[in-house]
Design an enzyme around this catalytic site. Sequence first.
Site, mmCIF file in Angstrom:
data_model
loop_
_atom_site.group_PDB
_atom_site.id
_atom_site.type_symbol
_atom_site.label_atom_id
_atom_site.label_comp_id
_atom_site.label_asym_id
_atom_site.label_seq_id
_atom_site.Cartn_x
_atom_site.Cartn_y
_atom_site.Cartn_z
ATOM 1 N N SER A 87 0.836 -1.191 0.000
ATOM 2 C CA SER A 87 0.000 0.000 0.000
ATOM 3 C C SER A 87 0.884 1.259 0.000
ATOM 4 O O SER A 87 1.750 1.401 -0.852
ATOM 5 C CB SER A 87 -0.960 -0.035 1.197
ATOM 6 N N ASP A 209 -8.970 -4.031 -6.594
ATOM 7 C CA ASP A 209 -8.496 -3.250 -5.454
ATOM 8 C C ASP A 209 -9.446 -2.090 -5.186
ATOM 9 O O ASP A 209 -9.666 -1.248 -6.058
ATOM 10 C CB ASP A 209 -7.088 -2.725 -5.739
ATOM 11 N N HIS A 239 -7.506 -4.977 -1.559
ATOM 12 C CA HIS A 239 -6.279 -4.201 -1.368
ATOM 13 C C HIS A 239 -5.224 -4.904 -0.515
ATOM 14 O O HIS A 239 -4.032 -4.838 -0.815
ATOM 15 C CB HIS A 239 -6.641 -2.853 -0.725
#
Length: 293
Positions: A87, A209, A239
């Site tokens: 991330s 995502d 995600h």
Amino acid sequence: MNAPQNLPARSNDHAVLLLHGLSSSASELRFLARLLTEEGFVTHTPELPGYSAGTGHVPMEQWISAAVAEFDALAVQHQHVSVCGLSMGATLAAAVAQQRPAARALLLLSITLNYDGWAIPWYRFLLDYAYYTPMRSRYRYREHEPYGLRNEALRSKIARAMQRGEISEVGPASIALPALHEASRLAGSVRKKLKTINADCLIIHAIDDETSSPHNARFVAANVGASFLRTIWLDDSYHMITSDNEREVVARECALFLRESAAASVSSNNPTPVVSRALARRLRQLATVAGKA
């Protein structure tokens, strides 16, 4: 900056610096770290002042400096040092690779240059303006369903932790506005300098995502300066790909890519190619497919 504490003793010549997501913890990368360790890599997932959960707030330049210091400490002990992030941690990992061209490989998991996934609230863009108002010290962005998870059983478990305001294996229940502001600054800086990254690069991203759309991965793939680049798309995750349904696929592909990168480095300086067992299996598979074509 002090050197990282409790680094593992030298047991392998390839170390991997693992960087978790914004305002989160090493728990996000626990499964990946365990598998990489089992595969013979040294892993280190540091707590970074002003970036990790419960460490206050500092400008993103200090996030980069802290992460680079961790990289340098590993480089003293190991022949190869690679950087992997999840991330916003992937964005931070890219910033480290920009400053340390010696990075063996760069692994970008669910890289986030824009919060533009399908579950991001429409008002998200307003937070960039809210930072310059009195809301800066009071507002916290609260995480909500699906919490980065396609796996419904795990999502239910995480939801209970989030409702109690706890940090979980997929991140914090909420993120302060100053942290989000610095994250946007970091993403902007990395976006402008992708061409300067020459480390071997692996990008893994989920096509569904909900936080950072596939556009993020495509943008990196189209602009990064790496000559050895691989992009892997996942179709059964959201995600948080290091915790979701395909976490084992993610971990295995990371280990394989690291071995391929290190093997290529050794063979470039050695007339006798060095090929890992994992790479040899992959080459045999590719040869078989080519033979049937």
